[in-house]
Design a protein around this motif. Structure first.
Motif, short mmCIF file in Angstrom:
data_model
loop_
_atom_site.label_atom_id
_atom_site.label_comp_id
_atom_site.label_asym_id
_atom_site.label_seq_id
_atom_site.Cartn_x
_atom_site.Cartn_y
_atom_site.Cartn_z
N ALA A 24 -2.91 -13.11 -2.36
CA ALA A 24 -2.72 -11.78 -2.92
C ALA A 24 -4.05 -11.16 -3.33
N GLU A 25 -4.91 -11.95 -3.97
CA GLU A 25 -6.22 -11.44 -4.39
C GLU A 25 -7.04 -11.00 -3.19
N ALA A 26 -7.00 -11.79 -2.10
CA ALA A 26 -7.73 -11.42 -0.89
C ALA A 26 -7.17 -10.14 -0.28
N ALA A 27 -5.85 -10.01 -0.27
CA ALA A 27 -5.22 -8.82 0.32
C ALA A 27 -5.51 -7.56 -0.47
N PRO A 83 0.83 -1.20 0.00
CA PRO A 83 0.00 0.00 0.00
C PRO A 83 0.87 1.26 0.00
N GLY A 84 0.52 2.21 -0.84
CA GLY A 84 1.20 3.50 -0.84
C GLY A 84 2.50 3.55 -1.61
N LEU A 85 2.85 2.48 -2.34
CA LEU A 85 4.11 2.52 -3.07
C LEU A 85 4.06 3.54 -4.20
N GLY A 86 2.87 3.77 -4.73
CA GLY A 86 2.76 4.76 -5.79
C GLY A 86 3.01 4.23 -7.18
N ALA A 87 2.86 2.91 -7.35
CA ALA A 87 3.03 2.30 -8.66
C ALA A 87 1.78 1.49 -8.96
N GLU A 88 0.88 2.07 -9.76
CA GLU A 88 -0.40 1.44 -10.03
C GLU A 88 -0.35 0.46 -11.19
N THR A 89 0.69 0.54 -12.01
CA THR A 89 0.84 -0.32 -13.17
C THR A 89 2.25 -0.88 -13.22
N MET A 90 2.44 -1.89 -14.07
CA MET A 90 3.78 -2.44 -14.21
C MET A 90 4.74 -1.40 -14.76
N GLU A 91 4.28 -0.62 -15.70
CA GLU A 91 5.13 0.42 -16.27
C GLU A 91 5.60 1.41 -15.20
N ALA A 92 4.67 1.79 -14.32
CA ALA A 92 5.03 2.73 -13.25
C ALA A 92 5.98 2.07 -12.25
N PHE A 93 5.78 0.79 -11.96
CA PHE A 93 6.66 0.08 -11.03
C PHE A 93 8.07 -0.01 -11.59
N LEU A 94 8.20 -0.36 -12.85
CA LEU A 94 9.53 -0.47 -13.46
C LEU A 94 10.24 0.88 -13.46
N ALA A 95 9.48 1.93 -13.75
CA ALA A 95 10.09 3.27 -13.75
C ALA A 95 10.56 3.66 -12.36
N ARG A 123 -8.21 -6.77 -2.15
CA ARG A 123 -9.62 -6.42 -2.33
C ARG A 123 -9.95 -5.02 -1.84
N ASP A 124 -9.20 -4.53 -0.84
CA ASP A 124 -9.50 -3.18 -0.33
C ASP A 124 -8.86 -2.10 -1.19
N GLY A 125 -8.12 -2.52 -2.22
CA GLY A 125 -7.55 -1.55 -3.15
C GLY A 125 -6.23 -0.95 -2.74
N ARG A 126 -5.71 -1.31 -1.57
CA ARG A 126 -4.44 -0.71 -1.13
C ARG A 126 -3.23 -1.43 -1.72
N PRO A 127 -3.02 -2.71 -1.44
CA PRO A 127 -1.97 -3.40 -2.21
C PRO A 127 -2.43 -3.51 -3.67
N LYS A 128 -1.49 -3.46 -4.58
CA LYS A 128 -1.82 -3.50 -6.00
C LYS A 128 -1.22 -4.73 -6.66
N ILE A 129 -2.03 -5.46 -7.40
CA ILE A 129 -1.55 -6.61 -8.17
C ILE A 129 -1.26 -6.12 -9.58
N ALA A 159 3.92 -12.12 3.40
CA ALA A 159 2.73 -11.40 2.96
C ALA A 159 2.30 -10.37 4.00
N THR A 160 2.39 -10.73 5.27
CA THR A 160 2.04 -9.79 6.34
C THR A 160 2.93 -8.56 6.30
N ALA A 161 4.21 -8.77 6.06
CA ALA A 161 5.15 -7.64 5.98
C ALA A 161 4.83 -6.74 4.79
N LEU A 162 4.45 -7.33 3.67
CA LEU A 162 4.11 -6.53 2.50
C LEU A 162 2.84 -5.71 2.76
N ILE A 163 1.81 -6.36 3.27
CA ILE A 163 0.55 -5.66 3.53
C ILE A 163 0.76 -4.55 4.56
#
Length: 322
Positions: free
Chosen positions: A209-212, A132-144, A214-220, A191-195
């Motif tokens: 990952a899908e369950a985590a 949550p809060g990493l600021g990368a909503e897409t793969m392109e943004a994550f790579l950048a 669902r609230d929209g904070r972690p991004k798949i 997973a707990t550390a990531l969330i």
């Protein structure tokens, strides 16, 4: 991840010699399944889902025992030394029976000579998930983001040399990223550390990952399977994103070397029947795990292929542990 053939096990098992003293005496006591990782991970969840159905068929309790350590090597070694009578089994995967022998020069067991394949019962894809809060909503943004901060983006895994670790190393190599690895002692604590925001990203089993997310904070960001998965129909595969990283694992049962063929066949048939039950299917769907049935012979062939595949991966990464 190689494709596992989904064949009906019962027809194949029926051709094996299911009579004789070995089968008549099995099981004489509870069947113990060693899960060589901490409780709460995907392997543990799937095995505990199967255990009641297996127990009903076998007429004896199926007891799950977690023995974590050394990327699954601690519990796996324990089963290698157990009596070969079917009452002690190991829940194995790519880590215990393909990867560990390639990264631990002093591994205390031989995955080929000290075990009898029984059956593979599940395959599960990974997804790339960010905190949550990493600021990368897409793969392109994550790579950048990762390229702007070389060596500062952290990724979790459930152990050095684990499939989650190697999948991320494969992504980093393909995308020319410099990431910082933070290993944990199991999938659940990772997973707990990531969330909780303690690490930035990881390849995680798709169900948790899908369950985590669902609230929209972690991004798949992407799926490591060959095709999109029903639970995440809008999430592209890594291949679609231009990064053909195969990120998945398999789960199966093995016994000590010398396990009688009729006993191995009966356990395999029992697992195949358990996979048909509604409760098991519901849990597998929730965990985004694909049920698989294999005969002992089919599992043996699959293990040989899997060892070859991981051998080629690890030659590139040059990971060796004491």
């Amino acid at each position: 991840m190689p494709i596992i053939t989904r064949r009906s096990l019962l027809g194949a098992a029926a051709t094996l010699p299911l009579a004789g003293p070995a089968l008549a005496a099995f099981p004489e006591q509870p069947v113990r399944v060693i899960v060589p990782w901490n409780p709460g991970g995907l392997a543990d969840i799937l095995m505990r889902a199967l255990a009641p159905a297996m127990a009903q068929s076998l007429g004896q309790p199926v007891v799950i025992e977690n023995r974590a350590g050394a990327n699954g090597a601690v519990g796996t070694q324990l089963v290698a030394r157990a009596p070969a009578d079917g009452h002690t089994l190991i829940l194995g995967n790519a880590e215990t029976h393909a990867i560990n022998p390639l990264i631990y020069p002093k591994l205390a067991y031989n995955p080929v000579t000290e075990f009898t394949p029984v059956t593979t019962f599940a395959s599960g894809p990974f997804v790339l998930i960010t905190r949550p809060g990493l600021g990368a909503e897409t793969m392109e943004a994550f790579l950048a983001l990762a390229r702007r901060q070389p060596g500062r983006i952290t990724f979790a895994s459930w152990g050095i040399g684990s499939t989650s670790h190697l999948a991320m190393e494969g992504l980093a190599k393909q995308a020319k990223l410099e990431l910082l690895h933070v290993p944990f002692t199991g999938a659940a604590p990772a997973a707990t550390a990531l969330i909780g925001g303690q690490v930035d990203c990881m390849f995680l089993n798709a169900g948790p990952a899908e369950a985590a997310a669902r609230d929209g904070r972690p991004k798949i960001l992407g799926v490591g399977a060959a095709e999109r998965i029903p639970q995440l129909p809008e999430t592209p595969t890594m291949k679609e994103l231009g990064l053909p990283v195969e990120a998945a694992n398999w789960f199966g049962l093995l016994g000590p070397a010398g396990l009688p063929a009729p006993v191995a066949a009966r356990i395999a048939a029992t697992v195949a029947e358990g996979l048909k039950t509604a409760q098991v299917q519901e849990i597998f769907r929730a965990q985004v795990a694909l049920p698989v049935t294999q005969t002992p012979a089919e599992m043996g062939q699959f293990l040989a292929t899997d060892r070859d595949r991981w051998g080629s991966v690890l030659r590139d990464l040059a990971i060796r542990l004491e």
